[in-house]
Design an enzyme around this catalytic site. Sequence first.
Site, PDB file in Angstrom:
ATOM      1  N   LYS A  23      52.975  86.967 -32.492  1.00  0.00           N
ATOM      2  CA  LYS A  23      54.355  87.331 -32.863  1.00  0.00           C
ATOM      3  C   LYS A  23      55.367  86.642 -31.939  1.00  0.00           C
ATOM      4  CE  LYS A  23      55.702  91.852 -32.368  1.00  0.00           C
ATOM      5  NZ  LYS A  23      57.023  92.023 -31.766  1.00  0.00           N
ATOM      6  N   ARG A  28      59.588  82.297 -31.505  1.00  0.00           N
ATOM      7  CA  ARG A  28      60.142  81.166 -30.749  1.00  0.00           C
ATOM      8  C   ARG A  28      60.011  79.869 -31.538  1.00  0.00           C
ATOM      9  NH1 ARG A  28      58.832  85.272 -27.495  1.00  0.00           N
ATOM     10  NH2 ARG A  28      59.701  85.458 -25.396  1.00  0.00           N
ATOM     11  N   GLY A  94      63.289  93.597 -31.579  1.00  0.00           N
ATOM     12  CA  GLY A  94      63.973  93.429 -30.291  1.00  0.00           C
ATOM     13  C   GLY A  94      63.956  91.983 -29.838  1.00  0.00           C
ATOM     14  N   GLN A 167      61.981  88.974 -22.686  1.00  0.00           N
ATOM     15  CA  GLN A 167      63.139  88.928 -23.584  1.00  0.00           C
ATOM     16  C   GLN A 167      64.416  88.655 -22.792  1.00  0.00           C
ATOM     17  OE1 GLN A 167      62.950  92.453 -26.019  1.00  0.00           O
ATOM     18  NE2 GLN A 167      61.181  91.694 -27.135  1.00  0.00           N
ATOM     19  N   ASP A 312      52.470  95.505 -24.181  1.00  0.00           N
ATOM     20  CA  ASP A 312      52.354  95.959 -25.579  1.00  0.00           C
ATOM     21  C   ASP A 312      50.986  96.574 -25.879  1.00  0.00           C
ATOM     22  OD1 ASP A 312      54.939  95.151 -26.084  1.00  0.00           O
ATOM     23  OD2 ASP A 312      54.346  93.192 -26.849  1.00  0.00           O
ATOM     24  N   ARG A 386      52.779  99.850 -33.097  1.00  0.00           N
ATOM     25  CA  ARG A 386      51.653  99.901 -32.156  1.00  0.00           C
ATOM     26  C   ARG A 386      51.049 101.317 -32.075  1.00  0.00           C
ATOM     27  NH1 ARG A 386      51.123  94.810 -31.068  1.00  0.00           N
ATOM     28  NH2 ARG A 386      52.987  93.590 -30.690  1.00  0.00           N
TER      29      ARG A 386
HETATM   30  C1  S3P Z   1      58.308  90.060 -26.064  1.00  0.00           C
HETATM   31  C2  S3P Z   1      58.425  90.560 -24.802  1.00  0.00           C
HETATM   32  C3  S3P Z   1      58.096  91.950 -24.440  1.00  0.00           C
HETATM   33  C4  S3P Z   1      57.224  92.593 -25.509  1.00  0.00           C
HETATM   34  C5  S3P Z   1      57.724  92.332 -26.884  1.00  0.00           C
HETATM   35  C6  S3P Z   1      57.758  90.847 -27.168  1.00  0.00           C
HETATM   36  C7  S3P Z   1      58.698  88.659 -26.307  1.00  0.00           C
HETATM   37  O1  S3P Z   1      59.287  92.704 -24.329  1.00  0.00           O
HETATM   38  O2  S3P Z   1      57.147  93.987 -25.285  1.00  0.00           O
HETATM   39  O3  S3P Z   1      56.882  92.948 -27.844  1.00  0.00           O
HETATM   40  O4  S3P Z   1      58.320  88.095 -27.355  1.00  0.00           O
HETATM   41  O5  S3P Z   1      59.389  88.098 -25.457  1.00  0.00           O
HETATM   42  P1  S3P Z   1      60.113  92.804 -22.933  1.00  0.00           P
HETATM   43  O6  S3P Z   1      60.526  91.441 -22.583  1.00  0.00           O
HETATM   44  O7  S3P Z   1      61.268  93.696 -23.241  1.00  0.00           O
HETATM   45  O8  S3P Z   1      59.143  93.403 -21.960  1.00  0.00           O
END
Ligand code: S3P
Length: 425
Positions: A23, A28, A94, A167, A312, A386
């Site tokens: 994912k 990206r 997110g 993120q 995750d 999840r």
């Molecule tokens: C992700 C980063 C993680 C992860 C999310 C995907 C990403 O979040 O929990 O499912 O693709 O950069 P955080 O950066 O908030 O920890």
Amino acid sequence: MVDIKVKKVNSGLKGTVIIPSDKSISHRSVMFSSLAKGKSIINNFSNGADCISTMNLFKSLGVEINRTSEKSLEVISNGILKPLKEELDCGNSGTTMRLCTGILAGQNFNSILFGDESLSKRPMQRVITPIELMGGSITSNDGKAPLKIKGTALNGIEYHSPIASAQIKSCVLLAGLHATGKTTVIEPYISRNHTELMLKYMGANITTLNNSTTVEKSELETRVIDVAGDISSSAYFIVAGLIIPNSDIVIKNVGLNPTRTGIIDVVKRMGGNIEILNQNTVSGELVGDIRVKYSQLKGCSISGDDIPRLIDELPVIALLATQADGETIISDAQDLRKKESDRITTITNGLNSLGGNIQEKPDGFIINGKTILKGDKELEVFHDHRLAMTYYVAGLICEKEILIKEFQWVNISFPEFEKLFNNLF
Ligand code: S3P
């Protein structure tokens, strides 16, 4: 609404499963290809709803994205985003919202990022703060979506992120692609580095030293991107293989980027029978196969720099720990409360209702094993894919059938989940 019943499997899992697309890398691949001038090819793109949200969002930003086969895309862009509308839908994702905040902040147009009910409750101040330090302008609903982004010229900064979050890091680095000067992000522990690897693969001027990454204004070049399988999706098979007696399975084409393989280290720490086979590198990322067999497990401690490497996977690792002898202590995972649900509370309550012995801590769990999971319960997933997948695996060892409500949330990351499990029974 799709409620499903899951019951105990009476024989071990056997066979091979090919894990679908990662994912994080899929998101990206579309985002960065949209910023490159020309035609990019993406193979093994995720069919999960989150990545489709990213794809549709970039179509709304004027990028031509075509499906060339069930899992392949071509992305055709002139490297400049030209929005067809101002309001951009991030769905439940997110990653889409936070990374796009960085991409959109330095554009010469305004945009509004919004999401579903669950995404609208999640914290966005963590990306607003660094973007404002770069000279960006974002109005929010008290640190939450919708985010009204006023496109403006940005300056590079050195940002010490308070949280090890890919993120946040990616948001700032992507803003740095369009900023003057250098942009550096320093994080307390190394979080997943797919942004850094893919930007490098696409020709960006980016360097990493330990916990610090620096990017300078760069033009991205188109590439063929082959997306590895998702280790976070494979976690459900790893755990099922370890806890269902007589299991012996091979999980193929799994991304083995060391910033994501915390679950493998934890399984080894617990004494689990896990083996890595056929390692190689694809589009800058390490991939390989994982073989797991049913194992007698012992509890262990999980904390500090382990956490971003398995964030995750913690819901399903909590399930794993209910089947390990002794105590498993998970600490420093307070950010788990900020995911699609408050996963510390939801997973504690859910697994305890099945017969687990889990104590909630502000930053994690104390799990006492080994417990018999009795089942005979209905479980809510709180819009959290999840949780749905963790409860499914739990149902496979519960003495009595369980009912998982709104199981369709699995489609956020892993629509093929049930079908792939069925092949192993
Ligand atoms: C992700 C980063 C993680 C992860 C999310 C995907 C990403 O979040 O929990 O499912 O693709 O950069 P955080 O950066 O908030 O920890």
